[in-house]
Design an enzyme around this catalytic site. Structure first.
Site, short mmCIF file in Angstrom:
data_model
loop_
_atom_site.label_atom_id
_atom_site.label_comp_id
_atom_site.label_asym_id
_atom_site.label_seq_id
_atom_site.Cartn_x
_atom_site.Cartn_y
_atom_site.Cartn_z
N LYS A 105 0.85 -1.19 0.00
CA LYS A 105 0.00 0.00 0.00
C LYS A 105 0.89 1.24 0.00
CE LYS A 105 -3.00 2.77 2.85
NZ LYS A 105 -3.39 3.05 4.26
N GLY A 166 -7.28 9.18 10.85
CA GLY A 166 -7.44 9.29 12.29
C GLY A 166 -8.46 10.31 12.76
N ALA A 192 -9.21 5.49 5.51
CA ALA A 192 -9.03 6.66 6.39
C ALA A 192 -10.34 7.40 6.62
CB ALA A 192 -7.99 7.64 5.85
N GLY A 193 -10.53 7.82 7.86
CA GLY A 193 -11.66 8.66 8.22
C GLY A 193 -12.84 7.96 8.84
N ASN A 214 -8.16 1.65 11.06
CA ASN A 214 -7.28 1.34 12.18
C ASN A 214 -7.75 2.06 13.44
OD1 ASN A 214 -4.54 0.21 13.16
ND2 ASN A 214 -4.46 2.35 13.76
N THR A 215 -7.72 3.39 13.42
CA THR A 215 -8.01 4.18 14.61
C THR A 215 -9.41 3.93 15.14
OG1 THR A 215 -6.50 5.87 13.79
CG2 THR A 215 -7.94 6.49 15.59
#
Length: 262
Positions: A105, A166, A192-193, A214-215
């Site tokens: 990635k 994040g 993301a987001g 992830n976050t």
């Protein structure tokens, strides 16, 4: 849809086929054991690994591979923390030397405040990585024009940000994501987001092939429970997309027939 039917609903990237449409990260957890438990609870088959931040080769320190097993998960090395194409290319070459990984990635960031991608550097690095034998999934902005350029340059998958990394703000531009999905001939993954389960469901309802996060899991009060929630959210969104939603109408329409009333 029962489990046997759903198991046939696979997606393919760079010649590799997967059933799970949820990809999870390996950062921000309290330890690798919690990370492994979350990945299992999520039902993930792919985990993304920040090569610059995760110990993959020093046995004197805790190692990710002791908990998140490479024979159980497909590792997707990423270039988190890279702000130039050269840095990203060097990082992925190190990953290939360390683990033999060629499905990677790419992310080339523009600044530390919003961590949105530098698309010119990203496109340049993509072309160099492909020439070097990598199969590249690309973190990008939600710009349909640049997304198409990445695909035409040979990207294995397009991974537009729903919102800054994040931030947990969810999908900010559903129209652009829909345009990217409509024109793409390679997998499209929201990257993301995502902040909570409904964000993942919306991404899948739009027609994304998968969601990476992830976050949203790692910073939840109960990461393992959130991982399970995300697993169900992705499945629900995919099922709804395949089922086809009802049309939106200006006016009401009775749910029971009017004929035969007393």
């Amino acid at each position: 849809m029962d489990g046997s039917v759903r198991s046939e609903d696979t997606w393919t990237v760079a010649g590799r086929t997967f059933r799970s449409r949820l990809i999870v990260g390996t950062g921000k957890y309290k330890d690798y054991a919690q990370n492994a438990a979350a990945a299992e609870a999520a039902g993930a088959e792919i985990v993304t690994v920040a090569v610059r931040r995760v110990n993959l080769s020093d046995p004197s320190q805790p190692m990710l591979v002791d908990h998140v097993k490479p024979d159980r998960f497909t590792f997707l090395p990423n270039t988190a923390g890279c702000f130039t194409g050269e840095d990203a290319i060097r990082t992925l070459r190190l990953a290939r030397e360390a683990g033999g990984w060629d499905l990677v990635k790419l992310e080339v960031l523009s600044n530390t405040k919003h961590l949105l991608p530098d698309m010119e550097e990203t496109l340049r690095a993509l072309k160099l990585l492909i020439a070097d034998g990598f199969q590249v999934m690309v973190y990008c902005s939600d710009d349909p024009v640049y997304a198409k350029k990445l695909e035409e340059a040979g990207a294995a998958a397009i991974m537009p940000a729903a919102a800054p990394i994040g931030s947990g703000r969810g999908i900010q531009n559903a129209l652009n994501l829909a345009l990217i999905i409509e024109q793409a001939k390679v997998p499209v993954l929201v990257d993301a987001g995502v902040g909570t389960a409904s964000d993942a469901t919306i991404a899948m309802e739009l027609g994304c092939d998968a969601v990476l996060m992830n976050t949203a899991i790692a910073e939840a009060k109960d990461p393992i429970r959130m991982a399970r929630a995300m697993r169900h959210a992705v499945i629900a969104g995919r099922e709804a997309y395949l089922a086809g939603r009802m049309p939106k109408r200006m006016y009401a329409e009775p749910s029971s027939p009017l004929s035969g009333l007393i």
